[in-house]
Design an enzyme around this catalytic site. Sequence first.
Site, PDB file in Angstrom:
ATOM      1  N   HIS A 120      -9.235  -0.913  -8.233  1.00 40.28           N
ATOM      2  CA  HIS A 120      -8.811   0.228  -7.422  1.00 40.28           C
ATOM      3  C   HIS A 120      -7.695   1.013  -8.107  1.00 40.28           C
ATOM      4  CE1 HIS A 120      -8.101   2.525  -3.738  1.00 40.28           C
ATOM      5  NE2 HIS A 120      -6.816   2.283  -3.888  1.00 40.28           N
ATOM      6  N   ASP A 132       0.848  -1.184   0.000  1.00 40.65           N
ATOM      7  CA  ASP A 132       0.000   0.000   0.000  1.00 40.65           C
ATOM      8  C   ASP A 132       0.890   1.243   0.000  1.00 40.65           C
ATOM      9  OD1 ASP A 132      -1.928   1.961   0.550  1.00 40.65           O
ATOM     10  OD2 ASP A 132      -3.126   0.548   1.699  1.00 40.65           O
TER      11      ASP A 132
END
Lengths: 418, 418
Positions: B324, B234
């Site tokens: 995403h 991330d």
Amino acid sequence: MTSPADRTPARPGRRHLLRAGTLGAGALGVGAAGVGLGRSLGAPSAPADSAEEASTHWAPYGGPTVPFHGVHQAGIETPAPASATLLALDLREDVDRDGVLRMLRLLTDDAARLTRGEPALADTEPELSSEPASLTITAGFGPGLMSRAERPAPDWLAPLPAFGIDELEEQWSGGDLLLQVAADDPLTVSHAARMLLKDARAFTTPRWGQTGFRRSPGVVRPGSTLRNLFGQLDGTANPAPGSEHFAKVVWIEDGPFAGGTSMVVRRIRMDLDGWDEADRGARDAATGTRQDDGAPLSGGDESTPPDFEKVSANGFPVIGEFSHMRRARGVDDGEHQEIYRRPYNYEHAPAPGSGLLSEAGQVFVSFQADPLTQFLPIQRRLDELDLLNQWTTPIGSAVFAIPPGCAEGEFLGQSVLE
Amino acid sequence: MTSPADRTPARPGRRHLLRAGTLGAGALGVGAAGVGLGRSLGAPSAPADSAEEASTHWAPYGGPTVPFHGVHQAGIETPAPASATLLALDLREDVDRDGVLRMLRLLTDDAARLTRGEPALADTEPELSSEPASLTITAGFGPGLMSRAERPAPDWLAPLPAFGIDELEEQWSGGDLLLQVAADDPLTVSHAARMLLKDARAFTTPRWGQTGFRRSPGVVRPGSTLRNLFGQLDGTANPAPGSEHFAKVVWIEDGPFAGGTSMVVRRIRMDLDGWDEADRGARDAATGTRQDDGAPLSGGDESTPPDFEKVSANGFPVIGEFSHMRRARGVDDGEHQEIYRRPYNYEHAPAPGSGLLSEAGQVFVSFQADPLTQFLPIQRRLDELDLLNQWTTPIGSAVFAIPPGCAEGEFLGQSVLE
């Protein structure tokens, strides 16, 4: 992981372990080598005291592994790492003796994998399993589990008697199964705890969870006494891990739990706002020690034995009669008990509208062969009189029986429950 | 701490800083040297890339210091350490402009001390201040503080517009003053946060507090992308700290906040139980990347640019239209915005009776020169369509204006509020 003076319980799996070599020294060596790794992370290979002491997982990153299998469970005598989650679970009503054993097999299998830095069997995030960072997983049994498994519980396995200072909250107390998940990395702890909760999900419901912290690897000298959120050195008089004295204080000698121990968990709220208002003199008088270096008020340094006889010029004891250290040691009652403390600090950000700056305290954890003859007398004295009680309040309490360690192919508690 | 390409704001204090030498490179070097220390803790003296890069506090233990003073505030471009507490405070009603300035002087003074590894001015536990462990303290202003200080707020300094996916809770949103306290050690963070809260107590009440974690020092390679609790890498597409590109994305160029930035804090609840039920294929399709190595589904490794044009044998895009990554990058809208993400994981033990295994998620933190033109379009696209939304829910939201850094003798925000 185990004590150098192994008192051999007469169980095949355990004998097998002892035959396998000098596991005692080896396992302890890994703990020490783990500390060594902290000092030399980034080197292509980290030095170990001997090749035998190197763990199976040893890389520049990821941290060392602590052997899961052994005479004693890991997470007791091994160095307390930076981060821990304690989970207390209650057995579901329909879980019988077979269910308990099945659950323990599952948990043991995954605990062994995770502590080696390998994914759990049904690990959906195996990427989070590759940094063991000295992960240990320790299981404890409450009275409910022993009864469900149709085996007698040790006579001491029961809630502690109520103390006057207690303000216990149901949400922090009791439990059928305790899992202590600890590692030098909080993400490692989080992932491992979640994998174990998933294993246990069909058999249990969560009762409480507590998370705590000590220092990150490398921040303080390995083996340093932890400072709590009051700033005090906390754990000074602990028996030294690896010593015969430690073994005597902590490990149970006889019976099914031989090689195991008892674990007392107390959630102790600490009134930091009140503590702020106490000056250094009042603080030191309350503890009987100096906040800065942890030395007893009678002089010396942190390791100097306190001189309880010493009096000031005007005749008062230098270490006050109601000071925490004097009361804990039981000098005025002619008693002396010992326990091994392995606590974690906790702190939550201020709750909206609480008016507090934070909710903080200590997840007090102690291990001792017998809580009734070791922990209880100390706690009774502190309950009666201890200046520190002005700023501390026990809000949770639980006692667990910690079975001995297990060998490969065995499950945690097998020798106790079979 | 600062960017190599310093765009000099025309303020005396700031010019003074720049005159003082190559602060930019030096400050960044400390970050890198801090990492170096992590690799060689325990050595009598730790190697730094050059003597100039060594911090003022350099010992075998205690960890490195990150300079507090500088063109930019620390805690943005400096490496994100293991542990962080974000505190949002509301000004008390009777605090006027003078009060705000007085409070900021107090906070700045103690922040500078604590980050050097020295006790706060009225530190009741100075023993807890001696391990700075890369401590940084970053202050941000909400609209309420700007108005109380009688200075115009940047036009973007306001709550974000409501998004369809939001389930915001008042207890995690807004605030007049933000303090980001971060270090490689949780006890250091806890103590520093408390000292700052005490400074601010007469002027503010706590609004919310969030605590989060990344990896402990030495556990993963420095500069590794963080894995979140879903197991995903991330922050892959972040601009590189120290690069001109980073400076362009993050630092404000003109006006009173030149050298500062904007900070968006979003508390994002992650449904780990639901995520468990998604298989690897569904997970990777939702993100557009591979969970194991973070590579885009179009191939390569974590650093390979995604090929959004690539189609599978049956003609569908390999990186799905609602994934995403594709939505975040804005490829299908012909847009491309960038922000710098510096998030922390959070997890709370299961609340009794909640039925959840844990409450977990991410304290999402991003820095960007302008939230309206950088953060907002990304968030709008993700709000419209993003497969990951099935498992994530924003429950808190706040925007703060981060003033530039200050020189010794100045206070944080001085150039903005004077």
